[in-house]
Write an enzyme that holds these catalytic residues in place. Structure first.
Site, mmCIF file in Angstrom:
data_model
loop_
_atom_site.group_PDB
_atom_site.id
_atom_site.type_symbol
_atom_site.label_atom_id
_atom_site.label_comp_id
_atom_site.label_asym_id
_atom_site.label_seq_id
_atom_site.Cartn_x
_atom_site.Cartn_y
_atom_site.Cartn_z
ATOM 1 N N LYS A 60 -8.750 1.914 -6.091
ATOM 2 C CA LYS A 60 -9.545 1.242 -5.066
ATOM 3 C C LYS A 60 -10.489 2.247 -4.405
ATOM 4 C CE LYS A 60 -5.865 1.776 -1.566
ATOM 5 N NZ LYS A 60 -4.833 1.081 -0.780
ATOM 6 N N HIS A 61 -11.618 1.799 -3.809
ATOM 7 C CA HIS A 61 -12.101 0.463 -3.544
ATOM 8 C C HIS A 61 -13.438 0.329 -4.265
ATOM 9 C CE1 HIS A 61 -9.646 1.856 -0.126
ATOM 10 N NE2 HIS A 61 -9.250 0.605 0.024
ATOM 11 N N ARG A 121 -7.687 10.362 2.257
ATOM 12 C CA ARG A 121 -7.131 9.413 1.293
ATOM 13 C C ARG A 121 -7.731 9.617 -0.096
ATOM 14 N NH1 ARG A 121 -8.420 3.761 3.689
ATOM 15 N NH2 ARG A 121 -6.904 3.021 2.136
ATOM 16 N N ASP A 178 0.868 -1.183 0.000
ATOM 17 C CA ASP A 178 0.000 0.000 0.000
ATOM 18 C C ASP A 178 0.902 1.228 0.000
ATOM 19 O OD1 ASP A 178 -2.588 -1.178 0.108
ATOM 20 O OD2 ASP A 178 -2.311 -1.593 2.226
ATOM 21 N N ASP A 237 -9.913 -6.474 -1.351
ATOM 22 C CA ASP A 237 -9.302 -5.917 -0.159
ATOM 23 C C ASP A 237 -8.995 -7.090 0.788
ATOM 24 O OD1 ASP A 237 -8.337 -3.992 1.568
ATOM 25 O OD2 ASP A 237 -10.150 -2.758 1.522
ATOM 26 N N HIS A 245 -12.606 -2.249 7.990
ATOM 27 C CA HIS A 245 -11.659 -2.988 8.826
ATOM 28 C C HIS A 245 -12.328 -3.481 10.107
ATOM 29 C CE1 HIS A 245 -8.855 -0.523 6.389
ATOM 30 N NE2 HIS A 245 -8.033 -1.540 6.538
#
Length: 500
Positions: free
Chosen positions: A183-184, A153, A83, A267, A196
């Site tokens: 992504k995503h 991000r 990453d 992911d 997560h």
């Protein structure tokens, strides 16, 4: 558990070629920085498609290059990935990674050439380390103020802005022969849950989701070789399964409607959105059946990867997973490896100043005095995200680099006695200027309480936002080191690192 207690080509009853194809569909994380574990060697021998590195695998640049060389000595067509988004998201600080701001600051500066310079620096550094696949850039649009995971991000909320910066990033990365990954898919920016930690849901109707597809369309048009799926349920697309496990999303939407024929990677399967609802092993099988070409098992415990591998092999043996689907996926991975697995022998220099240039251009201010010298800086920010490994850089360090008379306090979590802490900070500040910095305070009520308590007693304090803007006089749009240096320069009244 030894790898030899898991499935071998003989024990599965599968042809060797099919066994290798199944291994191509896996990307594994592992523990260790100086040697390759025997279990990982066995997986690579059997055809493992790739490895993903994390901070746990990084000591310095020479060590990383030795590690990637050792991995490729086992099998030259192994993809080595990481990453590498820039900003506060990254794992290569110990290896001398170029400091660049996160994507949101690049979107605020809105100069695609500057974005390309930053992406080129990151890709050039990867090439020197023997890492040839980067799970970046983020194509998600940042919609919700309560979104806990996308935020800075993202390049922003505007699909056209995100599209032009994605094109710049992907083109610059490709020029270095590094594989990029948007992504995503089909977007994580409309959720209020970090996948997560749990299953994220984007409840918007399809008409609203269409804008989120535009950055991915742009990435595909720019030739991005990989896309990564989101562990997000989109009821308007598939009410029953998250995108990573949905044939409607991966097959009908991405392959058929958008026409993507590159490598689709999941992911990480140990994220709780998958692990808690399905389990990693079932997640691997379902994702591949739904249309993924590779699944990432990023956790360092290789037994989890072996369990996922065995679930895939067993599904092939019983016919639950079609051989043609795995052969198709492995074929895409082989084509990716043919282009990107071998590092460049010569790596041209990159622009080491691009990141700070971009961060300076992103800083926004209103009502800030020409210079705030000798200030006491209170920097409030959350602890690092364990998966993303933001390094915990603090504003005081960057301010002291341009104003050695500054003092300050960094607070990284809710204090046991907020009132006592506030009293202590104000005593240390005395009559000096007070700077109060927060990072996404709306997500962390303890920051709001401390900030407001300080402002009640020092209404003249200068407020700084180091995440998304929340009403401060200065905003850096990120907590990467160069973001903090740029906002420090603005506070201290210096230009290009010198007195202004």
């Amino acid at each position: 558990m030894s790898p030899f207690e898991h499935a071998s080509p003989r024990s599965t009853g599968l042809p060797v070629d099919l066994d290798e194809a199944a291994h191509r569909c896996l990307v594994a994380g592992f523990d260790g920085a100086t040697s390759v574990p025997d279990t990982l060697k066995e997986l690579i021998d059997r055809g493992l498609g790739g490895v993903i590195l994390f901070t746990r695998n990084v000591r310095d640049a020479r060590q990383v290059r030795r590690l990637t060389d050792e991995l490729r000595a086992i099998r030259p067509d192994l993809l080595v990935a990481i990453d590498n988004e820039g900003g506060g998201i990254g794992h290569l600080a110990g290896a001398g990674a170029p400091d660049v701001p996160g994507s949101y600051a690049l979107g605020v500066a809105d100069d695609p050439n500057l974005t390309a310079r930053c992406a080129d620096a990151l890709a050039g550094h990867l090439a020197t380390l023997g890492i040839t696949a980067s799970y970046a850039p983020v194509a998600d649009l940042q919609h919700r103020p309560d979104n806990p995971i996308v935020r800075t991000r993202s390049f922003g909320a505007d699909p056209e802005l995100a599209a032009r910066h994605l094109r710049a990033w992907i083109t610059a990365t490709e020029a270095r022969r590094i594989a990029s990954c948007a992504k995503h898919f089909p977007g994580h920016g409309g959720t209020a849950t970090d996948s997560h930690h749990g299953m994220a849901v984007d409840p918007r109707p399809y008409d609203e989701l269409r804008a989120d597809l535009e950055p991915f369309r742009a990435a595909i048009a720019a030739g991005v070789p990989m896309l990564m799926s989101a562990h997000v349920v989109f009821p308007a697309l598939d009410p029953n399964r998250p995108a990573t496990l949905s044939r409607r999303v991966l097959g009908d939407l991405l392959r058929h409607d958008l026409g993507f024929d590159g490598v689709l990677v999941s992911d990480a399967l140990e994220m709780k959105a998958i692990a808690d609802q399905y389990g990693e092993a079932a997640g691997a099988r379902i994702a591949l059946a739904a249309g993924a070409d590779q699944v990432i098992v990023a956790v360092g415990d290789l037994n989890v990867t072996l369990d996922c591998r065995d679930a895939v092999l067993d599904a092939l043996r019983t016919g639950q997973l079609a051989e043609e689907r795995i052969e198709e996926a492995a074929g895409r991975v082989r084509r990716l490896a043919e282009r990107y697995a071998t590092p460049a022998s010569d790596v041209a220099d990159w622009d080491s100043g691009a990141g700070l240039d971009a961060a300076r251009r992103a800083v926004r201010s209103r009502g800030v005095p020409p210079a705030v010298r000798g200030a006491h800086v209170v920097d409030l920010f959350p602890p690092p995200h364990p998966a993303l490994n933001w390094g915990g850089e603090d504003l005081l360090t960057e301010i002291r680099a341009v104003d050695p008379t500054a003092t300050g306090t960094a607070v990284t979590g809710e204090p046991a006695d907020p009132a006592e802490l506030v009293d202590g900070m104000l005593r240390r500040c005395g009559s000096a200027p007070l700077v109060v910095a927060t990072c996404d305070a709306g997500l962390h009520p303890w920051q709001v309480r401390l900030r407001d308590a300080l402002l009640d007693r020092r209404p003249d304090a200068v407020r700084v936002d180091t995440g998304l803007p929340e009403g401060g006089a200065l905003c850096s749009y990120g907590r990467g080191r160069v973001n903090l240096r740029a906002v420090a320069e603005a506070l201290a009244g210096v230009t290009d690192g010198t007195d202004g």
